[in-house]
Design a protein around this motif. Structure first.
Motif, short mmCIF file in Angstrom:
data_model
loop_
_atom_site.label_atom_id
_atom_site.label_comp_id
_atom_site.label_asym_id
_atom_site.label_seq_id
_atom_site.Cartn_x
_atom_site.Cartn_y
_atom_site.Cartn_z
N GLY A 138 0.79 -1.22 0.00
CA GLY A 138 0.00 0.00 0.00
C GLY A 138 0.83 1.27 0.00
O GLY A 138 0.60 2.15 0.83
N PHE A 139 1.77 1.38 -0.88
CA PHE A 139 2.65 2.56 -0.96
C PHE A 139 2.40 3.29 -2.27
O PHE A 139 1.57 2.90 -3.09
CB PHE A 139 4.12 2.15 -0.84
CG PHE A 139 4.52 1.07 -1.80
CD1 PHE A 139 4.88 1.37 -3.11
CD2 PHE A 139 4.53 -0.26 -1.41
CE1 PHE A 139 5.22 0.39 -4.00
CE2 PHE A 139 4.87 -1.25 -2.30
CZ PHE A 139 5.23 -0.93 -3.60
N THR A 140 3.16 4.37 -2.49
CA THR A 140 2.98 5.21 -3.67
C THR A 140 4.16 5.08 -4.61
O THR A 140 5.32 5.09 -4.19
CB THR A 140 2.81 6.68 -3.26
OG1 THR A 140 1.64 6.81 -2.46
CG2 THR A 140 2.68 7.58 -4.49
N VAL A 141 3.86 4.95 -5.89
CA VAL A 141 4.85 5.06 -6.95
C VAL A 141 4.69 6.46 -7.54
O VAL A 141 3.65 6.79 -8.08
CB VAL A 141 4.64 3.98 -8.03
CG1 VAL A 141 5.64 4.14 -9.16
CG2 VAL A 141 4.74 2.58 -7.42
N GLY A 142 5.72 7.28 -7.40
CA GLY A 142 5.61 8.70 -7.70
C GLY A 142 5.37 9.02 -9.17
O GLY A 142 5.61 8.19 -10.06
N ASP A 143 4.92 10.24 -9.42
CA ASP A 143 4.64 10.69 -10.78
C ASP A 143 5.84 10.47 -11.70
O ASP A 143 6.98 10.79 -11.34
CB ASP A 143 4.30 12.19 -10.79
CG ASP A 143 3.01 12.51 -10.05
OD1 ASP A 143 2.28 11.57 -9.70
OD2 ASP A 143 2.73 13.70 -9.84
N GLY A 144 5.57 9.93 -12.89
CA GLY A 144 6.62 9.78 -13.88
C GLY A 144 7.61 8.67 -13.63
O GLY A 144 8.55 8.50 -14.41
N ALA A 145 7.43 7.88 -12.56
CA ALA A 145 8.36 6.78 -12.28
C ALA A 145 8.17 5.66 -13.30
O ALA A 145 7.11 5.51 -13.90
CB ALA A 145 8.13 6.25 -10.87
N ARG A 146 9.23 4.87 -13.48
CA ARG A 146 9.19 3.74 -14.40
C ARG A 146 9.71 2.49 -13.69
O ARG A 146 10.74 2.54 -13.02
CB ARG A 146 10.04 4.02 -15.64
CG ARG A 146 9.59 5.25 -16.41
CD ARG A 146 10.47 5.51 -17.60
NE ARG A 146 10.10 6.75 -18.27
CZ ARG A 146 10.70 7.22 -19.36
NH1 ARG A 146 11.72 6.55 -19.88
NH2 ARG A 146 10.31 8.35 -19.90
N VAL A 147 9.00 1.40 -13.86
CA VAL A 147 9.39 0.12 -13.26
C VAL A 147 9.72 -0.83 -14.40
O VAL A 147 8.89 -1.06 -15.28
CB VAL A 147 8.27 -0.46 -12.37
CG1 VAL A 147 8.68 -1.82 -11.82
CG2 VAL A 147 7.93 0.50 -11.25
N GLY A 148 10.93 -1.38 -14.38
CA GLY A 148 11.39 -2.26 -15.45
C GLY A 148 10.72 -3.62 -15.43
O GLY A 148 10.10 -4.03 -14.46
N SER A 149 10.88 -4.33 -16.54
CA SER A 149 10.27 -5.65 -16.69
C SER A 149 10.73 -6.61 -15.59
O SER A 149 11.91 -6.66 -15.24
CB SER A 149 10.65 -6.24 -18.05
OG SER A 149 10.12 -5.46 -19.09
#
Length: 203
Positions: free
Chosen positions: A136-147
């Motif tokens: 239940g956390f936040t991934v910030g604006d514009g972040a990218r998570v790799g494959s």
């Protein structure tokens, strides 16, 4: 006056080089169909018709291969690219203009009811194929998570997180994609007997 339906279709055309025209996107993109059906099921959920909402979400899963809980909140112009195998949990919140690829799980790590169990994605977030964002956390604006990355902690805005798997070790590398996030860069190498142990203990 802008049309929300065509705004979403046009945003897909802008992000997918394979999309040729509106008709093709409207008729042949299961990710778009899943989002449209979710809008209806989410409305039913908010009206208190929860069983009907869940039933409609199951129908959507059979048709599109994408599972979205009707309570999840999805913003404007969200693109589920390819879409097959995407799972979006109950308390997930997805901001505007996010792109999510096939095999992504936006899941939880808690079994308690009534708490925020699933992630919140900011605006313009990209989650690449096979990634798991759990908690239940936040991934910030514009972040990218790799494959195939496994994300268990908050990602600051405009940060790139990659996970490389080899044998029994996982290399986690977080790289800032703009100067704003440079102070947040993290590099970790973890080696344990089993990959599953690494994932369960890295919190």
């Amino acid at each position: 006056m802008s049309n929300p339906l065509f705004d979403q279709v046009d945003s897909i055309i802008a992000r997918d080089p394979a999309a040729r025209n509106r008709l093709e996107v409207i008729t042949c993109y299961p990710g778009l169909h899943a989002v449209w059906i979710h809008r209806v099921s989410h409305g039913l959920w908010n009206l208190g018709l929860k069983w009907i909402a869940r039933l409609l979400s199951m129908v959507s899963r059979w048709i599109t291969g994408i599972e979205i809980h009707p309570a999840a909140k999805i913003g404007k112009r969200v693109f589920l690219d390819h879409g097959l195998g995407i799972v979006i949990g109950e308390t997930t919140e997805i901001g505007d203009d996010c792109t999510i690829y096939q095999g992504v799980t936006l899941g939880g790590t808690s079994l308690y009811k009534g708490v925020k169990r699933h992630p919140t994605l900011g605006k313009g977030v990209v989650i690449s194929a096979g990634a798991k964002v759990l908690g239940g956390f936040t991934v910030g604006d514009g972040a990218r998570v790799g494959s195939n990355a496994v994300v268990l902690k908050e990602i600051p805005r405009e940060l790139l997180q990659l996970a490389f798997r080899h044998a029994f070790c996982i290399l986690i590398y977080q790289k800032p994609i703009t100067p704003i996030a440079r102070s947040k860069s993290i590099f970790r190498l973890m080696v344990l007997p089993q990959t599953s142990t690494i994932l369960s203990r890295w919190r």
